[in-house]
Design a protein around this motif. Sequence first.
Motif, PDB file in Angstrom:
ATOM      1  N   GLY A 106     102.752   2.902  21.361  1.00 10.41           N
ATOM      2  CA  GLY A 106     101.932   3.197  22.545  1.00 10.41           C
ATOM      3  C   GLY A 106     102.052   4.633  23.038  1.00 10.41           C
ATOM      4  N   ILE A 107     102.616   5.491  22.190  1.00 14.76           N
ATOM      5  CA  ILE A 107     102.869   6.889  22.583  1.00 14.76           C
ATOM      6  C   ILE A 107     101.716   7.778  22.109  1.00 14.76           C
ATOM      7  N   ILE A 108     101.409   8.794  22.906  1.00 13.33           N
ATOM      8  CA  ILE A 108     100.386   9.774  22.526  1.00 13.33           C
ATOM      9  C   ILE A 108     101.093  10.851  21.696  1.00 13.33           C
ATOM     10  N   VAL A 109     100.487  11.247  20.582  1.00 10.44           N
ATOM     11  CA  VAL A 109     101.228  12.079  19.622  1.00 10.44           C
ATOM     12  C   VAL A 109     100.317  13.134  19.005  1.00 10.44           C
ATOM     13  N   PHE A 110     100.870  14.339  18.769  1.00 10.60           N
ATOM     14  CA  PHE A 110     100.043  15.427  18.193  1.00 10.60           C
ATOM     15  C   PHE A 110     100.910  16.295  17.289  1.00 10.60           C
ATOM     16  N   PRO A 111     101.176  15.787  16.056  1.00  6.95           N
ATOM     17  CA  PRO A 111     101.995  16.555  15.126  1.00  6.95           C
ATOM     18  C   PRO A 111     101.329  17.888  14.775  1.00  6.95           C
ATOM     19  N   LYS A 112     102.159  18.842  14.401  1.00  2.00           N
ATOM     20  CA  LYS A 112     101.646  20.168  14.068  1.00  2.00           C
ATOM     21  C   LYS A 112     101.869  20.462  12.591  1.00  2.00           C
ATOM     22  N   SER A 113     100.903  21.100  11.971  1.00  2.00           N
ATOM     23  CA  SER A 113     101.111  21.640  10.633  1.00  2.00           C
ATOM     24  C   SER A 113     100.142  22.790  10.423  1.00  2.00           C
ATOM     25  N   ASN A 114     100.588  23.821   9.713  1.00  2.46           N
ATOM     26  CA  ASN A 114      99.682  24.927   9.388  1.00  2.46           C
ATOM     27  C   ASN A 114      98.859  24.603   8.148  1.00  2.46           C
ATOM     28  N   SER A 115      99.313  23.584   7.397  1.00  2.00           N
ATOM     29  CA  SER A 115      98.644  23.292   6.131  1.00  2.00           C
ATOM     30  C   SER A 115      97.561  22.231   6.308  1.00  2.00           C
ATOM     31  N   ARG A 116      96.393  22.543   5.798  1.00  2.27           N
ATOM     32  CA  ARG A 116      95.257  21.631   5.950  1.00  2.27           C
ATOM     33  C   ARG A 116      95.537  20.276   5.285  1.00  2.27           C
ATOM     34  N   GLU A 117      96.253  20.348   4.165  1.00  3.18           N
ATOM     35  CA  GLU A 117      96.589  19.116   3.454  1.00  3.18           C
ATOM     36  C   GLU A 117      97.426  18.183   4.339  1.00  3.18           C
ATOM     37  N   ARG A 118      98.438  18.760   4.991  1.00  5.08           N
ATOM     38  CA  ARG A 118      99.289  17.948   5.869  1.00  5.08           C
ATOM     39  C   ARG A 118      98.553  17.515   7.131  1.00  5.08           C
ATOM     40  N   MET A 119      97.662  18.386   7.630  1.00  6.86           N
ATOM     41  CA  MET A 119      96.845  17.969   8.798  1.00  6.86           C
ATOM     42  C   MET A 119      96.086  16.697   8.453  1.00  6.86           C
ATOM     43  N   ALA A 120      95.511  16.691   7.234  1.00  6.80           N
ATOM     44  CA  ALA A 120      94.714  15.531   6.809  1.00  6.80           C
ATOM     45  C   ALA A 120      95.624  14.321   6.621  1.00  6.80           C
ATOM     46  N   GLU A 121      96.793  14.556   6.037  1.00  8.85           N
ATOM     47  CA  GLU A 121      97.753  13.456   5.841  1.00  8.85           C
ATOM     48  C   GLU A 121      98.149  12.852   7.193  1.00  8.85           C
ATOM     49  N   ASN A 122      98.433  13.714   8.161  1.00  7.08           N
ATOM     50  CA  ASN A 122      98.896  13.237   9.471  1.00  7.08           C
ATOM     51  C   ASN A 122      97.782  12.533  10.255  1.00  7.08           C
ATOM     52  N   PHE A 123      96.545  12.800   9.868  1.00  8.20           N
ATOM     53  CA  PHE A 123      95.402  12.169  10.550  1.00  8.20           C
ATOM     54  C   PHE A 123      95.039  10.831   9.894  1.00  8.20           C
ATOM     55  N   ASP A 124      95.522  10.669   8.651  1.00  6.08           N
ATOM     56  CA  ASP A 124      95.152   9.489   7.856  1.00  6.08           C
ATOM     57  C   ASP A 124      96.183   8.375   8.066  1.00  6.08           C
ATOM     58  N   VAL A 125      96.215   7.842   9.266  1.00  8.84           N
ATOM     59  CA  VAL A 125      97.274   6.878   9.626  1.00  8.84           C
ATOM     60  C   VAL A 125      96.694   5.589  10.206  1.00  8.84           C
ATOM     61  N   PHE A 126      95.418   5.344   9.907  1.00 11.89           N
ATOM     62  CA  PHE A 126      94.792   4.140  10.484  1.00 11.89           C
ATOM     63  C   PHE A 126      94.445   3.092   9.425  1.00 11.89           C
ATOM     64  N   GLY A 127      94.942   3.340   8.180  1.00 10.74           N
ATOM     65  CA  GLY A 127      94.639   2.388   7.108  1.00 10.74           C
ATOM     66  C   GLY A 127      95.795   1.445   6.809  1.00 10.74           C
ATOM     67  N   PHE A 128      96.846   1.486   7.605  1.00 10.80           N
ATOM     68  CA  PHE A 128      97.985   0.570   7.384  1.00 10.80           C
ATOM     69  C   PHE A 128      98.641   0.281   8.732  1.00 10.80           C
TER      70      PHE A 128
END
Length: 275
Positions: free
Chosen positions: A226-248
Amino acid sequence: MTVPQIELNDGNSIPQLGFGVFKVDPEEAERIVSDALEVGYRHLDTAMIYGNEQGVGNAIKASGIPREELFITTKLWNSDQGADSARDAMDLSLEKLGLDYVDLYLIHWPRPDLDLYLESWLTMEQLKAEGKARSIGVSNFHRPHLEKIIAGSSTVPAVDQIELHPAFAQRDLRSYGAELGMHIEAWGPLGQGKYDLFSETALQTAAEAHGVSPAQVAIRWHLQSGIIVFPKSNSRERMAENFDVFGFELSTEQMASIDAIDRDQRVGSNPDEAT
Ligand code: NAD
């Protein structure tokens, strides 16, 4: 991919997953934030002290994304605390961001030694009434700091943004927040890379079971808590990885084993002592 919206105590909504820009070089901020917006992030977390509000603003402008689809947070820096200076700081942040309003304005640290956070909070209430900040909140506030502003004003902060990751799970502040109807935002959700979170057995086991990375498991643990979260990454690949968290979804057992990592291990400053 739909990011869940969380309703705040003032009726506004915030996307539960966003993108943070602490330590994003001002020179690179426009490129990095443009990447994050292309990946799909609509919630950005910056601060005056990060020095990159202008780059964030340039990326917002260049994106052409309608303002109402974005959720932008910035923060009042310690040296700007005080009635008039907080107002001036808000105006300067808006100018740098190229915006008429921010969605969320936070007092960055309580700095109890300055004893100006209540005065600053009363100005924040005015900034909200004037529409310069749609919602107002605090960051790094402990219970006594929260009690003081709640007793001295008519607004319970919409959020408290605090250091929070599996080894520093902040249970007491989370339950106090729930009592108040105040949401918790995590900073350093991946431990800022300052301890080996990703090698924790609980994260590795869950990652293997779902075919995802330990970072994705850590972000998912925040979301399911229930926490609001905003991880940081300079790499586009990791940004996409960190955003892809709704399939499990983590099971109750997987959540419990990550909860068990908690060992009161800070990676940042203690707000009671920060100067
Ligand atoms: P974080 O926990 O998000 O860690 C960021 C680091 O993790 C990156 O530098 C990168 O090295 C690594 N990382 C990111 N994605 C990864 C992945 N998929 N795999 C492996 N490694 C990965 O730390 P943070 O940036 O400090 O916290 C997030 C945001 O919180 C900040 O950007 C900022 O917006 C906010 N923040 C606020 C405060 C405050 O006092 N209010 C303090 C610090 C940060």
